[in-house]
Each structure stands twice: as structure tokens, then as C-alpha cells.
Design a protein around this motif. Structure first.
Motif, short mmCIF file in Angstrom:
data_model
loop_
_atom_site.label_atom_id
_atom_site.label_comp_id
_atom_site.label_asym_id
_atom_site.label_seq_id
_atom_site.Cartn_x
_atom_site.Cartn_y
_atom_site.Cartn_z
N ARG A 60 -4.40 3.19 -12.48
CA ARG A 60 -5.69 3.82 -12.18
C ARG A 60 -6.68 2.70 -11.87
O ARG A 60 -6.73 1.70 -12.58
N VAL A 61 -7.44 2.90 -10.81
CA VAL A 61 -8.49 1.97 -10.41
C VAL A 61 -9.79 2.75 -10.35
O VAL A 61 -9.85 3.81 -9.73
N THR A 80 -8.16 0.14 -14.43
CA THR A 80 -8.39 0.64 -15.79
C THR A 80 -7.14 1.28 -16.37
O THR A 80 -7.13 1.61 -17.55
N GLY A 81 -6.11 1.44 -15.57
CA GLY A 81 -4.87 2.02 -16.04
C GLY A 81 -3.70 1.19 -15.57
O GLY A 81 -3.63 0.82 -14.39
N GLU A 89 -11.73 11.34 -6.79
CA GLU A 89 -10.48 10.70 -7.21
C GLU A 89 -9.39 11.05 -6.22
O GLU A 89 -9.24 12.20 -5.83
N THR A 90 -8.65 10.03 -5.83
CA THR A 90 -7.49 10.22 -4.97
C THR A 90 -6.26 9.94 -5.80
O THR A 90 -6.13 8.87 -6.41
N THR A 104 -0.58 7.00 -8.88
CA THR A 104 -1.78 6.21 -8.67
C THR A 104 -3.00 7.12 -8.69
O THR A 104 -2.96 8.22 -8.15
N ILE A 105 -4.08 6.62 -9.30
CA ILE A 105 -5.38 7.28 -9.24
C ILE A 105 -6.40 6.23 -8.82
O ILE A 105 -6.47 5.14 -9.41
#
Length: 137
Positions: free
Chosen positions: A54-55, A61-62, A118-119, A129-130
Motif C-alpha cells: 500500500r502506498v 505504508t503497507g 484509492e486504486t 496493491t493499493i
């Protein structure tokens, strides 16, 4: 996805049921489960790949599926989330894009609302992926 399943996803999500008048795809349902977990702090319905990332605002951040699950369940950064509304979703292949307003605060007092896009990359039935963009309203 059946109307019954879509309605069940809406129930108790912190998002008004009137906003989900359309049938959602299985990939949209997985993104929706993630968004619901932001409010409920229960990631039981969210599936991540083991190497999920996660970005947020350009910062990672993930770092893994287990870490993202733990954060949703117990992360202090999500404890201030009070509700989500005005959710819009779209899907293009393995990409699901969501946009919504998120209210945050403490002790029942709303302090801020932010606009979140959010994608999600969901190649199969798990989030890989986020990428999140957050803009104050």
C-alpha cells in the motif's frame, strides 16, 4: 454478484445502503470489503496477497498482506475513522478505483473530512496493491 450478496456487503458497513443501488463485481466487492474494514476494524472479509503493498501520498505504508490485515484490525492510524460516505467505484480489468469521503475525529467529534481516491490491483480474488491519494476537503 447477486443483489442479496451486494446488499449484505452494504449492511453494517458505515456506508449508506442507498449508495449501493447497483450490482458490484467481485473485484469491486473486495475493494469494498477493505473500505468497510477501515470503519469496522475487522479485516475478516479482506483478502490480500502475501506480498501486498500500500502506498499513501507517495509513501509506502503497507509491506505485506499480513501487516495490512493487522493494521486494519488494530492500527491506531485507523482508530480515528468515524465513517465513509459518497462512495463511487469503477473497474477496468484488474484495477478497481474508489473515491469516497472519510470523516475522522475523536470521542464522537468529527474533526476532519478528507477526499480519498484509492486504486486497487486485484489480479484474482486478493488485493495485491493499493495506491491512495488523500486530499483535505
Amino acid at each position: 454478484m447477486s443483489t442479496t450478496v451486494a446488499a449484505a456487503l452494504v449492511a453494517g458497513s458505515g456506508i449508506a445502503a442507498a449508495e449501493a443501488d447497483y450490482a458490484i463485481t467481485p473485484k469491486e466487492a473486495m475493494a469494498r470489503a477493505y473500505i468497510d474494514a477501515l470503519v469496522s476494524h475487522d479485516a475478516g472479509a479482506v483478502k490480500f496477497t502475501p506480498d501486498a503493498t500500500r502506498v499513501e501520498a507517495g509513501l509506502q505504508t503497507g509491506y505485506s498482506g499480513p501487516q495490512l490485515t493487522e493494521d486494519l484490525n488494530h492500527g491506531v492510524q485507523y482508530s480515528v475513522i468515524q465513517g465513509i460516505h459518497d462512495l463511487r467505484m469503477s473497474q477496468d480489468g484488474d484495477l478497481v478505483t474508489t473515491r469516497y469521503l472519510l470523516d475522522s475525529g475523536i470521542l464522537g467529534v468529527r474533526l476532519a473530512t478528507v477526499d480519498i481516491t484509492e486504486t486497487f490491483v486485484i489480479p484474482d480474488d486478493s488485493i495485491k496493491t493499493i495506491v491512495a491519494t488523500i486530499v483535505p476537503v
